[in-house]
Design a protein around this motif. Structure first.
Motif, PDB file in Angstrom:
ATOM      1  N   LEU A 165       0.848  -1.186   0.000  1.00 18.45           N
ATOM      2  CA  LEU A 165       0.000   0.000   0.000  1.00 18.45           C
ATOM      3  C   LEU A 165       0.888   1.242   0.000  1.00 18.45           C
ATOM      4  CD1 LEU A 165      -2.635  -1.094   2.653  1.00 18.45           C
ATOM      5  CD2 LEU A 165      -2.953  -0.967   0.198  1.00 18.45           C
ATOM      6  N   PRO A 166       0.437   2.402  -0.487  1.00 19.58           N
ATOM      7  CA  PRO A 166      -0.886   2.614  -1.066  1.00 19.58           C
ATOM      8  C   PRO A 166      -0.940   2.429  -2.579  1.00 19.58           C
ATOM      9  CG  PRO A 166       0.201   4.711  -0.783  1.00 19.58           C
ATOM     10  CD  PRO A 166       1.179   3.666  -0.312  1.00 19.58           C
ATOM     11  N   ASP A 167       0.128   1.942  -3.208  1.00 22.68           N
ATOM     12  CA  ASP A 167       0.166   1.902  -4.664  1.00 22.68           C
ATOM     13  C   ASP A 167      -0.936   1.047  -5.271  1.00 22.68           C
ATOM     14  OD1 ASP A 167       2.298   3.573  -4.750  1.00 22.68           O
ATOM     15  OD2 ASP A 167       3.811   1.996  -4.789  1.00 22.68           O
ATOM     16  N   HIS A 168      -1.429   0.057  -4.525  1.00 22.55           N
ATOM     17  CA  HIS A 168      -2.446  -0.810  -5.075  1.00 22.55           C
ATOM     18  C   HIS A 168      -3.788  -0.650  -4.370  1.00 22.55           C
ATOM     19  CE1 HIS A 168       1.175  -2.558  -6.764  1.00 22.55           C
ATOM     20  NE2 HIS A 168       0.426  -3.160  -7.646  1.00 22.55           N
ATOM     21  N   ASP A 169      -3.904   0.315  -3.481  1.00 25.40           N
ATOM     22  CA  ASP A 169      -5.198   0.717  -2.943  1.00 25.40           C
ATOM     23  C   ASP A 169      -5.711   1.819  -3.862  1.00 25.40           C
ATOM     24  OD1 ASP A 169      -7.290   1.957  -1.612  1.00 25.40           O
ATOM     25  OD2 ASP A 169      -6.461   1.555   0.356  1.00 25.40           O
ATOM     26  N   LEU A 225      -7.606  -8.509  -8.935  1.00 24.25           N
ATOM     27  CA  LEU A 225      -8.341  -7.270  -8.729  1.00 24.25           C
ATOM     28  C   LEU A 225      -9.598  -7.617  -7.955  1.00 24.25           C
ATOM     29  CD1 LEU A 225      -8.889  -4.235  -9.263  1.00 24.25           C
ATOM     30  CD2 LEU A 225     -10.035  -4.946 -11.379  1.00 24.25           C
ATOM     31  N   ARG A 226      -9.758  -7.011  -6.787  1.00 25.29           N
ATOM     32  CA  ARG A 226     -10.922  -7.271  -5.939  1.00 25.29           C
ATOM     33  C   ARG A 226     -11.703  -5.976  -5.761  1.00 25.29           C
ATOM     34  NH1 ARG A 226      -8.728  -9.994  -0.578  1.00 25.29           N
ATOM     35  NH2 ARG A 226     -10.951 -10.144  -0.166  1.00 25.29           N
ATOM     36  N   PHE A 227     -13.016  -6.069  -5.859  1.00 29.76           N
ATOM     37  CA  PHE A 227     -13.866  -4.890  -5.666  1.00 29.76           C
ATOM     38  C   PHE A 227     -15.311  -5.344  -5.489  1.00 29.76           C
ATOM     39  CE2 PHE A 227     -13.558  -5.706 -10.208  1.00 29.76           C
ATOM     40  CZ  PHE A 227     -14.887  -5.667 -10.632  1.00 29.76           C
ATOM     41  N   GLY A 228     -16.117  -4.430  -4.953  1.00 31.76           N
ATOM     42  CA  GLY A 228     -17.561  -4.600  -4.948  1.00 31.76           C
ATOM     43  C   GLY A 228     -18.168  -3.582  -5.887  1.00 31.76           C
ATOM     44  N   TYR A 229     -19.413  -3.780  -6.252  1.00 33.62           N
ATOM     45  CA  TYR A 229     -20.080  -2.800  -7.106  1.00 33.62           C
ATOM     46  C   TYR A 229     -21.570  -2.787  -6.777  1.00 33.62           C
ATOM     47  CZ  TYR A 229     -21.086  -6.982  -9.947  1.00 33.62           C
ATOM     48  OH  TYR A 229     -21.485  -8.233 -10.369  1.00 33.62           O
ATOM     49  N   GLY A 230     -22.169  -1.610  -6.889  1.00 36.40           N
ATOM     50  CA  GLY A 230     -23.575  -1.462  -6.564  1.00 36.40           C
ATOM     51  C   GLY A 230     -24.054  -0.052  -6.824  1.00 36.40           C
ATOM     52  N   VAL A 231     -25.360   0.150  -6.638  1.00 38.59           N
ATOM     53  CA  VAL A 231     -26.015   1.441  -6.843  1.00 38.59           C
ATOM     54  C   VAL A 231     -26.465   1.968  -5.490  1.00 38.59           C
ATOM     55  CG1 VAL A 231     -27.923   2.642  -7.960  1.00 38.59           C
ATOM     56  CG2 VAL A 231     -26.772   0.765  -9.140  1.00 38.59           C
ATOM     57  N   ASN A 232     -26.235   3.252  -5.251  1.00 40.94           N
ATOM     58  CA  ASN A 232     -26.539   3.858  -3.961  1.00 40.94           C
ATOM     59  C   ASN A 232     -28.044   4.031  -3.792  1.00 40.94           C
ATOM     60  OD1 ASN A 232     -26.389   5.116  -1.551  1.00 40.94           O
ATOM     61  ND2 ASN A 232     -25.155   6.848  -2.232  1.00 40.94           N
ATOM     62  N   LEU A 233     -28.620   3.315  -2.825  1.00 42.62           N
ATOM     63  CA  LEU A 233     -30.051   3.451  -2.557  1.00 42.62           C
ATOM     64  C   LEU A 233     -30.361   4.725  -1.786  1.00 42.62           C
ATOM     65  CD1 LEU A 233     -31.167  -0.143  -1.570  1.00 42.62           C
ATOM     66  CD2 LEU A 233     -31.333   0.981  -3.769  1.00 42.62           C
ATOM     67  N   ALA A 234     -29.456   5.111  -0.870  1.00 42.34           N
ATOM     68  CA  ALA A 234     -29.730   6.260  -0.012  1.00 42.34           C
ATOM     69  C   ALA A 234     -29.873   7.541  -0.825  1.00 42.34           C
ATOM     70  CB  ALA A 234     -28.621   6.408   1.020  1.00 42.34           C
ATOM     71  N   ALA A 235     -28.939   7.776  -1.752  1.00 37.15           N
ATOM     72  CA  ALA A 235     -28.965   9.020  -2.520  1.00 37.15           C
ATOM     73  C   ALA A 235     -30.146   9.070  -3.473  1.00 37.15           C
ATOM     74  CB  ALA A 235     -27.668   9.171  -3.309  1.00 37.15           C
ATOM     75  N   ASN A 236     -30.595   7.910  -3.924  1.00 36.13           N
ATOM     76  CA  ASN A 236     -31.694   7.880  -4.888  1.00 36.13           C
ATOM     77  C   ASN A 236     -33.027   7.530  -4.247  1.00 36.13           C
ATOM     78  OD1 ASN A 236     -30.143   8.038  -7.647  1.00 36.13           O
ATOM     79  ND2 ASN A 236     -28.986   6.631  -6.363  1.00 36.13           N
ATOM     80  N   ARG A 237     -33.014   7.440  -2.910  1.00 38.99           N
ATOM     81  CA  ARG A 237     -34.225   7.152  -2.131  1.00 38.99           C
ATOM     82  C   ARG A 237     -34.905   5.856  -2.584  1.00 38.99           C
ATOM     83  NH1 ARG A 237     -34.260  12.686  -2.922  1.00 38.99           N
ATOM     84  NH2 ARG A 237     -34.167  13.908  -1.010  1.00 38.99           N
ATOM     85  N   LEU A 303     -27.901   9.693 -10.488  1.00 39.08           N
ATOM     86  CA  LEU A 303     -27.611   8.307 -10.162  1.00 39.08           C
ATOM     87  C   LEU A 303     -26.199   8.177  -9.587  1.00 39.08           C
ATOM     88  CD1 LEU A 303     -28.537   5.295 -10.385  1.00 39.08           C
ATOM     89  CD2 LEU A 303     -27.318   5.235 -12.559  1.00 39.08           C
ATOM     90  N   ARG A 304     -26.090   7.552  -8.418  1.00 38.59           N
ATOM     91  CA  ARG A 304     -24.789   7.332  -7.779  1.00 38.59           C
ATOM     92  C   ARG A 304     -24.513   5.834  -7.760  1.00 38.59           C
ATOM     93  NH1 ARG A 304     -22.665  11.211  -4.198  1.00 38.59           N
ATOM     94  NH2 ARG A 304     -22.207   9.628  -2.637  1.00 38.59           N
ATOM     95  N   ALA A 305     -23.563   5.440  -8.553  1.00 39.58           N
ATOM     96  CA  ALA A 305     -23.158   4.044  -8.617  1.00 39.58           C
ATOM     97  C   ALA A 305     -21.640   4.002  -8.610  1.00 39.58           C
ATOM     98  CB  ALA A 305     -23.712   3.374  -9.868  1.00 39.58           C
ATOM     99  N   GLY A 306     -21.096   2.859  -8.278  1.00 42.40           N
ATOM    100  CA  GLY A 306     -19.644   2.805  -8.287  1.00 42.40           C
ATOM    101  C   GLY A 306     -19.082   1.512  -7.775  1.00 42.40           C
ATOM    102  N   PHE A 307     -17.771   1.554  -7.511  1.00 42.08           N
ATOM    103  CA  PHE A 307     -16.993   0.386  -7.151  1.00 42.08           C
ATOM    104  C   PHE A 307     -16.464   0.573  -5.734  1.00 42.08           C
ATOM    105  CE2 PHE A 307     -16.886   1.102 -11.667  1.00 42.08           C
ATOM    106  CZ  PHE A 307     -17.083  -0.159 -12.221  1.00 42.08           C
ATOM    107  N   SER A 308     -16.798  -0.357  -4.844  1.00 42.95           N
ATOM    108  CA  SER A 308     -16.370  -0.222  -3.458  1.00 42.95           C
ATOM    109  C   SER A 308     -15.016  -0.875  -3.248  1.00 42.95           C
ATOM    110  CB  SER A 308     -17.398  -0.872  -2.519  1.00 42.95           C
ATOM    111  OG  SER A 308     -17.359  -2.277  -2.612  1.00 42.95           O
ATOM    112  N   LEU A 309     -14.151  -0.131  -2.570  1.00 42.01           N
ATOM    113  CA  LEU A 309     -12.853  -0.630  -2.123  1.00 42.01           C
ATOM    114  C   LEU A 309     -12.094  -1.411  -3.193  1.00 42.01           C
ATOM    115  CD1 LEU A 309     -14.279  -1.738   1.283  1.00 42.01           C
ATOM    116  CD2 LEU A 309     -12.596   0.053   1.014  1.00 42.01           C
ATOM    117  N   PRO A 310     -11.902  -0.843  -4.396  1.00 41.76           N
ATOM    118  CA  PRO A 310     -11.109  -1.562  -5.410  1.00 41.76           C
ATOM    119  C   PRO A 310      -9.644  -1.619  -4.994  1.00 41.76           C
ATOM    120  CG  PRO A 310     -11.591   0.666  -6.158  1.00 41.76           C
ATOM    121  CD  PRO A 310     -12.342   0.482  -4.869  1.00 41.76           C
TER     122      PRO A 310
END
Length: 754
Positions: A165-169, A225-237, A303-310
């Motif tokens: 770390l942090p080169d691969h975080d 390469l490890r990551f999660g992905y999803g769409v933010n429910l809170a911001a889009n209610r 719309l807020r979507a993205g990749f968690s902790l890649p």
């Protein structure tokens, strides 16, 4: 065409349907066990039966064929390194072999099924007969090959380590470096699902639709390469058009290595999805890794979507450590929600724990053991890392991801070649929150799955008894609501299960005070009766675990540690279940440590579970490494203090209702961020008499201890959790920079961990 359609259709089924089913814990449990059973030899006979039985004409015949092909394809979809993986990355060698085998065996099954549809014609043609027998032989060989591939390598441990770390975080890289990007990309938090089961809020790379970001990386051998992905429910209610589709793309040098499409309006897609891709080895040459998000409707700018902790990790295979008389195994058993004063070895009048009571005769019994938080996720995180909640950052339902940069007990032992496995029946301690790091095998079950946990443990011991191992078993029979199994129901009186309905209605609310008048002393006793019956059921499962070790001649060379994640409240301070206070009924837990050739006895000093990991390593003869905690006495110094932390409410997000507590051998102090103070004598078992006003000097002395402890937690934090509020709240509660002074008269001096 049939083969092509079957392969495409089944790939879609595996990629979408099975993944969605895993979002529900019951289905996850069912699918996992179907997959586990599918690897057994009996599966071969089932497949041969499906193939050999002549097919009827019409829809029934087609359904039979599709069922056979689907079973084959689902079976072949997992190519694990010790754990079932439903979606192998294409860059993985096993992934390529897996999908290739799917195609080949689909063709074989299709041909065999076709020619066996007319037995008379088959018998008349010698050529067809030979072809069919050859196909059956290939099919049988393929399944034997599959079974062998699903068995964990008995010679090598698969070790996953974080690359420097942090080169691969990649989150830190994004915040630190100037990167090529399009659109308004930022680092923030995404809440991809409702409830703890969905994974909660995570630090993420938020990529608006149409945007992308590129990283320069140097993928080498066994880099993932490890990551999660999803769409933010809170911001889009949570309000999405049913036609909306969000596509997540990852490319390496312009070549697509990952693509998935979610429908945010679909409840099955309202959660975090996980991915682990093996990157193509570029021998240290620079490659461009790109993350992008696309949406089917461009009119959704918010719309807020993205990749968690890649992050990029690499795997390393180490020789598996063989068993010997000098190298002890380690078994850690956690009994969820078991309070100390309901265990016979600690003086309880009811015979709730006969197995643990006999076990205690061989153990070191810690009379003043405490957990560090009144609910499972932060307390188990401390058990695994040796760090307190303010350090490891697992402090609330939403801030509950165990960072990769933290070193767990399992990772330390795995680095020495120890085989590691964990089974949990509490969904809070889950893969979604990264609690599986360091475990070669990790399985999750629904509540009250003690028999299944022991079944898996039995299979594991039978396979790995000749190797040194560490296993973590988390039983959850004693969690509310209380439904004792047959044979235990009514053991301690009440069999009325209807009280559970009001119990859960009250326990999951923000406050229980308004309903206290509805609970009579008889109602409370009914709950305790059911709770004690559940304890007896959990104790029986622990006894089976002990028997497994003894039957395999492992008892004499295995360290066994038994404790609890937290206690349980029954209106002692106006609450039910746990997670809202730092009183004794929530924090006081049993702690039994059995080390071969260690004399049994009782330890009266106050201790907490932060010392368990260091104790295990010391007793096993391994250096503590990055663990900063002290071993339990007699391996470490005596007279320590026991600390605890509560951030708001275990059933809600972190709030300003933060509390801290400290206990020495005479006093216990609870401080609140709003200035509240509660002081109790340790001899006051029910913590009924608050002495804060009459003992101000004791309060001030212990408050300094808490202040110094929090400063030490901040210094020892491996990675400061994003959006953590503790620093602000700590400064609001008491001034910074004051040094701990001398303890006032009337308090005994005991060593402080600092």
């Amino acid at each position: 065409m049939l083969v092509l359609a079957g392969r495409v259709g089944m790939q879609f089924l595996i990629d979408r349907t099975v993944e969605r089913l895993r979002g529900d814990r019951l289905w996850e449990h069912l699918v996992d066990h179907v997959m586990a059973v599918a690897t057994r030899p009996a599966t071969l006979f089932l497949i041969l039966f499906l193939v050999l039985v002549p097919r009827r004409r019409g829809a029934v015949g087609w359904l039979r064929f599709v069922g056979c092909a689907a079973f084959c394809l689902v079976l072949l979809s997992g190519w694990p390194d010790g754990e079932i993986q439903y979606r192998p990355g294409w860059w993985s060698i096993k992934g390529r072999l897996g999908w290739g085998a799917i195609g080949v065996l689909t063709v074989i099954v299709s041909m065999v099924d076709h020619y066996l549809a007319a037995p008379r014609r088959l018998l008349r043609s010698q050529l067809v007969t030979r072809f069919s027998l050859t196909a059956l032989a290939l099919l049988a060989g393929g399944f034997f090959f599959l079974g062998a591939s699903l068995v964990v390598d008995h010679r090598r441990v698969v070790l996953v380590r974080e690359v420097t770390l942090p080169d691969h975080d990649l989150l830190q890289r994004f915040q630190r470096d100037e990167l090529q990007k399009t659109g308004n990309i930022e680092v923030g938090s995404i809440l991809a699902g409702r409830g703890a089961e969905a994974g909660g809020s995570r630090p993420s790379l938020i990529v608006p639709p149409g945007a992308s970001v590129e990283f320069e990386v140097r993928p080498g051998s066994q880099h993932h390469l490890r990551f999660g992905y999803g769409v933010n429910l809170a911001a889009n209610r949570g309000s999405f058009d049913k036609k909306l589709k969000v596509t997540f793309l990852v490319t390496l040098d312009g070549k697509r290595i990952f693509r998935d499409r979610l429908s945010p309006a679909d409840e099955g897609d309202q959660r975090w999805f996980e991915e682990d891709l093996q990157l193509e080895d570029r021998s240290g040459e620079t490659a461009t890794l790109s993350f992008a998000v696309e949406a089917s409707d461009d009119a959704v700018p918010a719309l807020r979507a993205g990749f968690s902790l890649p992050r990029i990790v690499h795997t390393q295979r180490l020789p598996r450590q063989p068993a010997s008389g000098r190298d002890w195994n380690l078994v850690v058993i956690v009994l969820d929600s078991l309070r100390r004063d309901h265990v016979g070895a600690y003086g309880y009048s009811r015979d709730t724990t006969p197995q643990l009571d006999r076990f205690a005769e061989e153990c070191l019994v810690y009379d003043q053991a405490n957990t560090v938080a009144p609910w499972a996720r932060p307390s188990v995180a401390t058990l695994m890392t040796g760090l307190y909640p303010p350090s490891h950052g697992v402090i609330s339902k939403e801030q509950g991801f165990l960072s990769d940069s933290l070193v767990t007990l399992a990772e330390v032992l795995q680095s020495h070649g120890v085989t590691t496995a964990g089974w949990t029946a509490n969904h809070l301690v889950s893969r979604k929150k990264n609690f599986h790091q360091g475990f070669e095998i990790w399985r999750e079950f629904p509540f009250r799955s003690g028999k299944l946990v022991n079944r898996e443990f039995l299979d594991f011991v039978a396979r790995f008894r000749d190797y040194q191992f560490f296993t973590y078993l988390h039983f959850a029979e004693t969690r509310a609501p209380y439904y004792p199994p047959e044979g235990f129901r009514g053991r301690f009186g009440s069999t009325d299960l209807s009280v559970n309905d009001e119990l859960m209605e009250q326990a999951t609310g923000e406050s229980t005070g308004s309903l206290l008048r509805d609970w009579s002393a008889q109602d409370r006793q009914q709950l305790i009766d059911l709770y004690d019956s559940e304890i007896a059921a959990a104790d029986a499962e622990v006894g089976r675990c002990f028997k497994i070790l003894k039957d395999h001649d492992l008892w004499s060379r295995t360290i066994v540690i038994v404790t609890s994640s937290q206690g349980q409240e029954f209106f002692e301070h106006g609450g039910l279940t746990h997670g809202r206070t730092l009183h004794g009924e929530s924090l006081n837990v049993p702690l039994l440590v059995r080390v071969p050739r260690q004399d049994p006895g009782r330890v009266t000093d106050p201790v907490d579970v932060s010392r368990v990991a260091a104790t295990a390593l010391t007793a096993m003869g391994f250096p503590p490494g990055r663990f900063r905690s002290l071993p339990l006495p007699p391996w470490g110094k005596e007279g320590t203090l026991a600390y605890a932390h509560l951030s708001g409410n275990a059933f809600s997000e972190a709030s300003e209702q933060v509390q801290w507590s400290v206990q020495d051998d005479e006093w216990k102090l609870i401080l609140s961020a709003d200035g509240g103070q509660q002081l109790y004598a340790v001899g006051d078992r029910l913590e009924a008499e608050d002495l804060a006003e009459s003992r101000p000097q004791v309060v001030e002395s212990l408050a300094r201890r808490i202040r110094g402890w929090l400063q030490g937690c901040e210094r020892s934090a491996v990675e400061a959790p994003r959006e953590r509020q503790d620093s602000l709240l700590r400064r609001r509660a008491f001034p910074v920079g004051e040094e701990p002074g001398e303890r006032p008269e009337g308090t005994r001096r005991s060593a402080d961990r600092g």
